[in-house]
Design a protein around this motif. Structure first.
Motif, PDB file in Angstrom:
ATOM      1  N   ASN A 115       7.593   6.714  -3.278  1.00 29.36           N
ATOM      2  CA  ASN A 115       7.043   7.238  -2.030  1.00 29.36           C
ATOM      3  C   ASN A 115       8.099   7.092  -0.932  1.00 29.36           C
ATOM      4  O   ASN A 115       8.006   6.253  -0.039  1.00 29.36           O
ATOM      5  CB  ASN A 115       5.751   6.499  -1.661  1.00 29.36           C
ATOM      6  N   ASP A 116       9.108   7.941  -1.028  1.00 28.78           N
ATOM      7  CA  ASP A 116      10.253   7.849  -0.126  1.00 28.78           C
ATOM      8  C   ASP A 116       9.889   8.081   1.337  1.00 28.78           C
ATOM      9  O   ASP A 116      10.484   7.482   2.232  1.00 28.78           O
ATOM     10  CB  ASP A 116      11.344   8.842  -0.556  1.00 28.78           C
ATOM     11  N   ALA A 117       8.909   8.939   1.606  1.00 30.04           N
ATOM     12  CA  ALA A 117       8.506   9.203   2.992  1.00 30.04           C
ATOM     13  C   ALA A 117       7.942   7.939   3.631  1.00 30.04           C
ATOM     14  O   ALA A 117       8.263   7.620   4.779  1.00 30.04           O
ATOM     15  CB  ALA A 117       7.486  10.340   3.044  1.00 30.04           C
ATOM     16  N   SER A 118       7.122   7.194   2.895  1.00 31.62           N
ATOM     17  CA  SER A 118       6.563   5.955   3.442  1.00 31.62           C
ATOM     18  C   SER A 118       7.617   4.866   3.566  1.00 31.62           C
ATOM     19  O   SER A 118       7.584   4.071   4.504  1.00 31.62           O
ATOM     20  CB  SER A 118       5.383   5.477   2.604  1.00 31.62           C
ATOM     21  N   VAL A 119       8.568   4.829   2.642  1.00 29.93           N
ATOM     22  CA  VAL A 119       9.668   3.868   2.755  1.00 29.93           C
ATOM     23  C   VAL A 119      10.453   4.146   4.040  1.00 29.93           C
ATOM     24  O   VAL A 119      10.823   3.220   4.771  1.00 29.93           O
ATOM     25  CB  VAL A 119      10.593   3.910   1.515  1.00 29.93           C
ATOM     26  N   ALA A 120      10.664   5.423   4.339  1.00 30.58           N
ATOM     27  CA  ALA A 120      11.392   5.790   5.560  1.00 30.58           C
ATOM     28  C   ALA A 120      10.626   5.330   6.804  1.00 30.58           C
ATOM     29  O   ALA A 120      11.233   4.807   7.753  1.00 30.58           O
ATOM     30  CB  ALA A 120      11.633   7.299   5.607  1.00 30.58           C
ATOM     31  N   VAL A 121       9.311   5.493   6.808  1.00 31.94           N
ATOM     32  CA  VAL A 121       8.500   5.018   7.938  1.00 31.94           C
ATOM     33  C   VAL A 121       8.616   3.497   8.043  1.00 31.94           C
ATOM     34  O   VAL A 121       8.835   2.958   9.134  1.00 31.94           O
ATOM     35  CB  VAL A 121       7.020   5.450   7.807  1.00 31.94           C
ATOM     36  N   ALA A 122       8.455   2.801   6.927  1.00 36.64           N
ATOM     37  CA  ALA A 122       8.559   1.334   6.931  1.00 36.64           C
ATOM     38  C   ALA A 122       9.901   0.893   7.515  1.00 36.64           C
ATOM     39  O   ALA A 122       9.951  -0.025   8.348  1.00 36.64           O
ATOM     40  CB  ALA A 122       8.378   0.791   5.515  1.00 36.64           C
ATOM     41  N   ASN A 123      10.978   1.550   7.110  1.00 33.75           N
ATOM     42  CA  ASN A 123      12.297   1.201   7.637  1.00 33.75           C
ATOM     43  C   ASN A 123      12.397   1.481   9.133  1.00 33.75           C
ATOM     44  O   ASN A 123      12.962   0.678   9.883  1.00 33.75           O
ATOM     45  CB  ASN A 123      13.389   1.960   6.884  1.00 33.75           C
ATOM     46  N   ARG A 124      11.837   2.609   9.582  1.00 41.05           N
ATOM     47  CA  ARG A 124      11.905   2.964  11.012  1.00 41.05           C
ATOM     48  C   ARG A 124      11.141   1.975  11.891  1.00 41.05           C
ATOM     49  O   ARG A 124      11.508   1.780  13.051  1.00 41.05           O
ATOM     50  CB  ARG A 124      11.390   4.384  11.245  1.00 41.05           C
ATOM     51  N   ILE A 125      10.087   1.365  11.358  1.00 40.57           N
ATOM     52  CA  ILE A 125       9.331   0.400  12.170  1.00 40.57           C
ATOM     53  C   ILE A 125       9.839  -1.032  11.971  1.00 40.57           C
ATOM     54  O   ILE A 125       9.271  -1.974  12.518  1.00 40.57           O
ATOM     55  CB  ILE A 125       7.809   0.487  11.918  1.00 40.57           C
ATOM     56  N   GLY A 126      10.909  -1.179  11.195  1.00 40.99           N
ATOM     57  CA  GLY A 126      11.548  -2.485  11.051  1.00 40.99           C
ATOM     58  C   GLY A 126      11.119  -3.310   9.861  1.00 40.99           C
ATOM     59  O   GLY A 126      11.551  -4.455   9.715  1.00 40.99           O
ATOM     60  N   GLU A 127      10.268  -2.763   8.997  1.00 39.92           N
ATOM     61  CA  GLU A 127       9.852  -3.525   7.816  1.00 39.92           C
ATOM     62  C   GLU A 127      10.995  -3.593   6.804  1.00 39.92           C
ATOM     63  O   GLU A 127      11.791  -2.661   6.688  1.00 39.92           O
ATOM     64  CB  GLU A 127       8.619  -2.896   7.165  1.00 39.92           C
ATOM     65  N   LYS A 128      11.012  -4.686   6.075  1.00 37.17           N
ATOM     66  CA  LYS A 128      12.030  -4.913   5.040  1.00 37.17           C
ATOM     67  C   LYS A 128      11.336  -5.150   3.699  1.00 37.17           C
ATOM     68  O   LYS A 128      10.269  -5.765   3.644  1.00 37.17           O
ATOM     69  CB  LYS A 128      12.897  -6.133   5.373  1.00 37.17           C
ATOM     70  N   LEU A 129      11.984  -4.709   2.629  1.00 32.23           N
ATOM     71  CA  LEU A 129      11.470  -4.913   1.276  1.00 32.23           C
ATOM     72  C   LEU A 129      11.480  -6.398   0.942  1.00 32.23           C
ATOM     73  O   LEU A 129      12.498  -7.066   1.084  1.00 32.23           O
ATOM     74  CB  LEU A 129      12.301  -4.126   0.269  1.00 32.23           C
ATOM     75  N   GLU A 130      10.328  -6.886   0.488  1.00 33.34           N
ATOM     76  CA  GLU A 130      10.168  -8.292   0.147  1.00 33.34           C
ATOM     77  C   GLU A 130      10.156  -8.511  -1.366  1.00 33.34           C
ATOM     78  O   GLU A 130      10.863  -9.359  -1.884  1.00 33.34           O
ATOM     79  CB  GLU A 130       8.841  -8.769   0.744  1.00 33.34           C
ATOM     80  N   GLU A 131       9.284  -7.756  -2.052  1.00 41.24           N
ATOM     81  CA  GLU A 131       9.121  -7.933  -3.497  1.00 41.24           C
ATOM     82  C   GLU A 131       8.312  -6.778  -4.075  1.00 41.24           C
ATOM     83  O   GLU A 131       7.748  -5.982  -3.341  1.00 41.24           O
ATOM     84  CB  GLU A 131       8.390  -9.255  -3.791  1.00 41.24           C
ATOM     85  N   ARG A 132       8.243  -6.729  -5.401  1.00 41.17           N
ATOM     86  CA  ARG A 132       7.376  -5.766  -6.085  1.00 41.17           C
ATOM     87  C   ARG A 132       6.238  -6.543  -6.735  1.00 41.17           C
ATOM     88  O   ARG A 132       6.462  -7.557  -7.381  1.00 41.17           O
ATOM     89  CB  ARG A 132       8.145  -4.978  -7.148  1.00 41.17           C
ATOM     90  N   ILE A 133       5.008  -6.056  -6.534  1.00 42.92           N
ATOM     91  CA  ILE A 133       3.829  -6.705  -7.091  1.00 42.92           C
ATOM     92  C   ILE A 133       2.963  -5.663  -7.802  1.00 42.92           C
ATOM     93  O   ILE A 133       3.248  -4.463  -7.732  1.00 42.92           O
ATOM     94  CB  ILE A 133       3.000  -7.429  -6.005  1.00 42.92           C
ATOM     95  N   THR A 134       1.904  -6.131  -8.431  1.00 45.26           N
ATOM     96  CA  THR A 134       0.904  -5.249  -9.024  1.00 45.26           C
ATOM     97  C   THR A 134      -0.409  -5.485  -8.297  1.00 45.26           C
ATOM     98  O   THR A 134      -0.867  -6.622  -8.171  1.00 45.26           O
ATOM     99  CB  THR A 134       0.736  -5.536 -10.533  1.00 45.26           C
ATOM    100  N   VAL A 135      -0.992  -4.405  -7.788  1.00 45.36           N
ATOM    101  CA  VAL A 135      -2.265  -4.460  -7.078  1.00 45.36           C
ATOM    102  C   VAL A 135      -3.183  -3.436  -7.720  1.00 45.36           C
ATOM    103  O   VAL A 135      -2.848  -2.251  -7.783  1.00 45.36           O
ATOM    104  CB  VAL A 135      -2.103  -4.144  -5.577  1.00 45.36           C
TER     105      VAL A 135
END
Length: 180
Positions: free
Chosen positions: A142-162
């Motif tokens: 979901n590259d579009a949402s990753v771009a939004v997350a980056n623009r608001i300053g969020e950083k990748l923490e980990e990968r989980i299963t939900v």
């Protein structure tokens, strides 16, 4: 009975958007949005929703405010008054934390609305709700949402299963958000 008799949902305004409670006129565009496979592939359960399932989804979004005291707002475009998506803070049962999420109707893509709405919701989460940290769960691809997350300053923490789906956890703290 007016919804505001049950719970007062704050209204947030940005330059181009109003984040507000859901209303009857949102139903058709919400159904349309949630029936789009390009949108739902990144949501749980990952498939387009029937009108009945979309009804349950929007009712759940509205009910989240009553149960948790916060939730996702309907996003309205100021210029037209049209429903263009949803954004806000959710924490369904079994969720790993308070999540900032966003979903936009395809007619609103490419206008920067997700970032604009997410910033308003983050500001509310940190200033009004006094949260220390917010996460966003984003499915791989979901590259579009990753771009939004980056623009608001969020950083990748980990990968989980939900709920049997992989999700990347992006996060930001209030301190990080206001240090820029």
């Amino acid at each position: 009975m007016d919804l505001f008799d049950v719970i007062k949902i704050p209204v947030l305004q940005t330059e181009r958007l109003v984040l507000r409670s859901y209303q009857e006129s949102d139903l058709e565009p919400y159904y349309e949005m949630m029936a789009d496979p390009n949108i739902t592939r990144y949501l749980v359960p990952g498939i387009p929703m029937s009108q009945r399932e979309a009804w349950r989804s929007i009712a759940g979004m509205a009910g989240h405010w009553v149960i948790r005291g916060h939730g996702q707002w309907a996003i309205e475009e100021k210029e037209t008054g049209d429903f263009v998506g949803r954004c806000g803070i959710i924490e369904p049962e079994g969720w790993p934390g308070k999540e900032l999420g966003w979903v936009l109707h395809p007619k609103a893509w490419g206008k920067g609305y997700a970032t604009e709405a997410a910033k308003a919701a983050l500001d509310h989460a940190f200033k009004i709700m006094r949260l220390e940290k917010i996460i966003s769960l984003i499915q791989p691809g979901n590259d579009a949402s990753v771009a939004v997350a980056n623009r608001i300053g969020e950083k990748l923490e980990e990968r989980i299963t939900v709920f049997e789906k992989e999700a990347d956890v992006y996060s930001i703290t209030a301190k990080e958000y206001y240090s820029d």
